[in-house]
Scaffold this motif. Sequence first.
Motif, short mmCIF file in Angstrom:
data_model
loop_
_atom_site.label_atom_id
_atom_site.label_comp_id
_atom_site.label_asym_id
_atom_site.label_seq_id
_atom_site.Cartn_x
_atom_site.Cartn_y
_atom_site.Cartn_z
N GLY A 67 0.77 -1.23 0.00
CA GLY A 67 0.00 0.00 0.00
C GLY A 67 0.80 1.27 0.00
N LEU A 68 2.00 1.25 -0.59
CA LEU A 68 2.81 2.46 -0.68
C LEU A 68 2.45 3.22 -1.95
CD1 LEU A 68 6.25 0.90 0.28
CD2 LEU A 68 4.75 2.22 1.76
N ALA A 69 2.46 4.54 -1.88
CA ALA A 69 2.12 5.39 -3.02
C ALA A 69 3.39 5.99 -3.62
CB ALA A 69 1.17 6.51 -2.60
N SER A 70 3.66 5.73 -4.87
CA SER A 70 4.81 6.22 -5.64
C SER A 70 6.11 6.19 -4.82
CB SER A 70 4.56 7.65 -6.16
OG SER A 70 4.35 8.58 -5.12
N PRO A 71 6.47 5.02 -4.23
CA PRO A 71 7.71 4.96 -3.46
C PRO A 71 8.92 5.15 -4.37
CG PRO A 71 6.84 2.76 -3.82
CD PRO A 71 5.80 3.72 -4.32
N TRP A 72 9.95 5.79 -3.84
CA TRP A 72 11.15 6.06 -4.64
C TRP A 72 12.43 5.74 -3.85
CZ3 TRP A 72 15.66 7.92 -6.36
CH2 TRP A 72 15.84 8.11 -7.73
N GLY A 73 12.72 6.51 -2.81
CA GLY A 73 13.95 6.30 -2.03
C GLY A 73 13.72 5.36 -0.86
N LEU A 82 13.02 0.92 8.28
CA LEU A 82 13.29 1.56 7.01
C LEU A 82 12.56 2.88 6.89
CD1 LEU A 82 12.78 -1.57 4.70
CD2 LEU A 82 14.96 -0.63 5.47
N LEU A 83 13.13 3.80 6.12
CA LEU A 83 12.43 5.00 5.70
C LEU A 83 12.21 4.91 4.19
CD1 LEU A 83 14.23 7.93 7.60
CD2 LEU A 83 12.29 6.52 8.34
N VAL A 84 11.02 5.25 3.73
CA VAL A 84 10.70 5.25 2.31
C VAL A 84 10.09 6.59 1.95
CG1 VAL A 84 8.44 4.16 2.68
CG2 VAL A 84 9.54 4.02 0.43
N SER A 85 10.54 7.14 0.81
CA SER A 85 10.00 8.41 0.34
C SER A 85 8.95 8.17 -0.72
CB SER A 85 11.12 9.30 -0.23
OG SER A 85 11.74 8.68 -1.34
N SER A 86 7.96 9.05 -0.79
CA SER A 86 6.94 9.01 -1.84
C SER A 86 7.19 10.18 -2.79
CB SER A 86 5.54 9.12 -1.25
OG SER A 86 4.58 9.34 -2.27
N ARG A 87 7.48 9.86 -4.03
CA ARG A 87 7.80 10.91 -5.01
C ARG A 87 6.67 11.93 -5.14
NH1 ARG A 87 7.75 9.32 -11.20
NH2 ARG A 87 5.53 9.64 -10.76
N ASP A 88 5.44 11.44 -5.30
CA ASP A 88 4.31 12.32 -5.59
C ASP A 88 3.59 12.83 -4.35
OD1 ASP A 88 4.93 11.84 -8.25
OD2 ASP A 88 3.43 10.27 -8.47
N GLU A 89 3.57 12.04 -3.29
CA GLU A 89 2.91 12.47 -2.05
C GLU A 89 3.80 13.41 -1.23
OE1 GLU A 89 -0.27 11.55 -1.31
OE2 GLU A 89 -0.26 10.59 -3.29
#
Length: 387
Positions: A67-73, A82-89
């Motif tokens: 359920g992640l939205a546009s994950p990138w980093g 972990l840390l995950v970034s969302s490009r669009d959010e």
Amino acid sequence: MVTAAAVGSLLVSGCSSSDGSGSTGGDAASTTHALPSSPAASSALPPPSSLPPAKGSVRVVSTLTEGLASPWGLAELPGGDLLVSSRDERTITRIDGRTGSKTLLGTVPGVSPAGEGGLLGIAISPAFASDHLVYAYFTTDTDNRIARMRYDEHGGTGRQLGTPHTILQGIPKGGIHNGGRIAFGPDGMLYAGTGETGSTGLAQDKKSLAGKILRMTADGRPAPGNPEPGSVMYSYGHRNVQGLAWDSRDQLWASEFGQDTWDELNQIVPGGNYGWPKYEGKAGKQGFVAPVAQWRTSEASPSGIAFAAGSIWMAGLRGERLWRVPLSEIPDKEPLAAPQSFLKGQYGRLRTVLAAGGNRLWLVTSNTDTRGTPEPGDDRILVLEVR
């Protein structure tokens, strides 16, 4: 605050720019090319026990989270979360490394998502235990930049990130080719891969930060020992650097999007010219560094890379597969065997891969980035066991 610095001439060296669908097999494919000889290269092969097998394997151990939205980093915190970034959010979320539960840390102000731009790579300070700093590469209304912010675990949900402090700005932005991967190297310096934004001439323009790999201190200053004193530029002639990783010898590797013909895996030589836009893939031209391996763009469109179990592992977007490149551990030698692909089409587009210790990897899918076809549960982080 550090702005884009003019960069003088650099030292350069040598040239340019079938898939397994099972979870434990994989088919060899692509073309490889030897690197130019290096004076530091050893003439003897390492002991056989230290070399990876010619044929590898991949097993999906579990799905950590969905359920992640546009994950990138993706970055690992001390302790294994972990840390995950969302490009669009424009958000950063913490993922429990055991349960996969998600905690929203906050939204990064100033991010302007559009096209391939937005909140891209993230990295954890090497001194995180004392300074609690998280670094991010992101697109604004005017440029791409790198900023750092303090992470306060005791803040409320969505309010745990401090105000970003820009350490490097003036990286050109575009609707495409914004680069975005950042990582701290074994030397403690911060590295960043940038893109040429679709303006091909910027890759060879030493006064521009576009189409480069950058190396800087934790506060954004040019790192000691860079090819050109006073400059953050480490290598140039890149089209769109998407992945950065170091092998067991602390050698830097980078993945790069080609245009219509060849995607690349490059071993990075300080001051090296990687050929774009004059050359794409293996060209064998003096004065340019050749890729170690190359793929047809339909097979790869590479994004993140990681080193584990003696191999470079490369996530493919358009190719929808994970590539394995077994390394010889000798700087001027070809890979031990032709690259293999795994997981073809099983999880859609693959964005980021990160070493998880030992022979394990985390793998992030990228089907909610407007170019994929999301399935129920997308996007997700998978736990892989690799050989």
